[in-house]
Design a protein around this motif. Structure first.
Motif, PDB file in Angstrom:
ATOM      1  N   ARG A 133       8.019   2.654   0.626  1.00 41.31           N
ATOM      2  CA  ARG A 133       7.125   1.596   0.123  1.00 41.31           C
ATOM      3  C   ARG A 133       6.443   0.876   1.289  1.00 41.31           C
ATOM      4  O   ARG A 133       6.263  -0.329   1.270  1.00 41.31           O
ATOM      5  N   LYS A 153       5.706 -13.019   5.190  1.00 38.83           N
ATOM      6  CA  LYS A 153       6.912 -12.353   4.724  1.00 38.83           C
ATOM      7  C   LYS A 153       7.482 -13.063   3.505  1.00 38.83           C
ATOM      8  O   LYS A 153       7.648 -14.278   3.511  1.00 38.83           O
ATOM      9  N   GLN A 154       7.772 -12.283   2.460  1.00 44.70           N
ATOM     10  CA  GLN A 154       8.407 -12.834   1.264  1.00 44.70           C
ATOM     11  C   GLN A 154       9.919 -12.878   1.433  1.00 44.70           C
ATOM     12  O   GLN A 154      10.566 -13.847   1.049  1.00 44.70           O
ATOM     13  N   TYR A 164       9.863  -7.193   3.114  1.00 42.15           N
ATOM     14  CA  TYR A 164       8.774  -7.388   2.155  1.00 42.15           C
ATOM     15  C   TYR A 164       7.742  -8.275   2.847  1.00 42.15           C
ATOM     16  O   TYR A 164       7.953  -9.481   2.978  1.00 42.15           O
ATOM     17  N   ARG A 213       4.756  -3.778   3.363  1.00 46.42           N
ATOM     18  CA  ARG A 213       6.009  -3.083   3.075  1.00 46.42           C
ATOM     19  C   ARG A 213       6.719  -3.821   1.958  1.00 46.42           C
ATOM     20  O   ARG A 213       6.718  -5.046   1.905  1.00 46.42           O
ATOM     21  N   GLU A 214       7.331  -3.042   1.081  1.00 47.80           N
ATOM     22  CA  GLU A 214       8.120  -3.588  -0.022  1.00 47.80           C
ATOM     23  C   GLU A 214       9.481  -2.898  -0.025  1.00 47.80           C
ATOM     24  O   GLU A 214       9.771  -2.077  -0.877  1.00 47.80           O
ATOM     25  N   GLY A 215      10.283  -3.215   0.968  1.00 48.85           N
ATOM     26  CA  GLY A 215      11.633  -2.666   1.045  1.00 48.85           C
ATOM     27  C   GLY A 215      11.718  -1.416   1.886  1.00 48.85           C
ATOM     28  O   GLY A 215      11.588  -1.462   3.106  1.00 48.85           O
TER      29      GLY A 215
END
Length: 105
Positions: A65, A37-38, A42, A59-61
């Protein structure tokens, strides 16, 4: 960056060796998944299936996404994608064919 383990443990700012060792421990009899996880919403995730292959998603948000792959991949390909994601080189984006939405391989 943080590594979330199957048992709920979170490693903040892991080294690649920590991530690699944990990915290597994924097995059908547990642990079953890893999440790198960033930040909130995300992440890159892998889950081992009944055949010993890996179902992947990222997933990006937002929900728009959220992507998955249509097929389960090998441990080697999963690890390569995680390594690319960890180092931020974006190669992971083309290693697999991502489809919008969630789904099972």
């Amino acid at each position: 960056m943080m590594l979330k383990k199957y048992d709920g443990t979170v490693i903040e700012h892991p080294e690649w060796d920590d991530v690699d060792a944990y990915l290597d421990s994924l097995a059908q009899d547990g642990p079953l998944f890893a999440i790198l996880k960033q930040k909130r919403m995300y992440y890159l995730q892998a889950h081992i299936n009944d055949e010993g292959l890996f179902e992947m998603e990222f997933r990006e948000g937002s929900d728009e996404r959220h992507y998955h792959v249509d097929f389960a991949c090998s441990r080697e390909l999963m690890t390569e994608a995680f390594k690319s994601y960890f180092y931020g080189d974006n190669r992971w984006r083309t290693l697999l064919e991502w489809r919008r939405g969630t789904g099972a391989a």
